[in-house]
Motif scaffolding. Sequence first.
Motif: not given
Length: 344
Positions: A207, A241, A244
Amino acid sequence: MAEIAAGRGLTYGCAVTAKLLEEEPQFAALVAQEAGLLVPEYEAKFAALQPEEGRFDTAPLDALLRWAEHFRKPVRGHALVWHDALPGWTRAALAEGRTRAMGVLERHFDHVLAHTRLRIRDWDVVNEPVANPPGSDVPEPAGNSGDLRDTPWLRALGPDYVAIALRAARQRDPTLRLTLNDYGVEADTPPAEEKRQRLLRLLRGLRARNVPLDAVGIQGHLQMREPFRAEVFRDFVRQIRALDLQVLITELDVREVRPPSGDFPARDSQVALRVHAFASAAFEGGARTLLTWGISDRWSWLYREQAVALDPGDVHRGLPYDWELNRKQMWRALARAYLGQGVG
């Protein structure tokens, strides 16, 4: 099961093989009745699709896809990059170094993703990249101290191979759901906790570098000998979660202890309790899709594979239907989890 799941905005599916769909009408009928999503057990792995360099064989996968299209069932792909199910030529090529390995990966992605573009919209792009900690069933070699499993892909492309594969998939299909799939993160044990942290570090690193990734697959090969705490697993799903990322349970089944104790109803009750706790925790955490790795004990890898099978004459009762294709307590436990109900 698919109708029950869909009624709550969720999905149920299972792993299948083209051979069983063609040769076992009872299996095909059961899948047609129960599953809303399919995943090939073998047909989309590297060795099946490219057994020799440059010679692609998509016939078995195509047969499975035609069956799925006839019954209007979507199919997810499994798996593009994995350390297992690699033909000998691939292992030899990866050992030749980075340039050769990049060529192997890119040509495989070029052919496979173009061929399946209109029919598979979700792929396990990288399967089982995280290293097994000490204390796991199959821990990493002592020399490997990193978070990534020691594989031919890691040795050839370095620790960035996960990002390389994900970027390559996105480049070839901008709307494909890219999934990273792994196992061993479900139990309430020190090795499972360490693997959860390793997986989270990998995801956060991806990420931070803006590497394309849409979902995480948690296999869910549960073992009754391992303790399980619903709140621990639920919170782990929530942590994923929070990045994202979607969460899928991709390969649920249950391995009993060896030797199992009690008669079938007692065994089935214990399996059902574990499955209900696990599935409920997954859904509470935010997972919306669950697949079992097969649908009946008769055709399960837990029966076929000697390394995990029970003693001759017995089988793990780890799937929703038994050998005689009767619904078990596990089926009812899954249904109640989908409905948000207690185990009953």
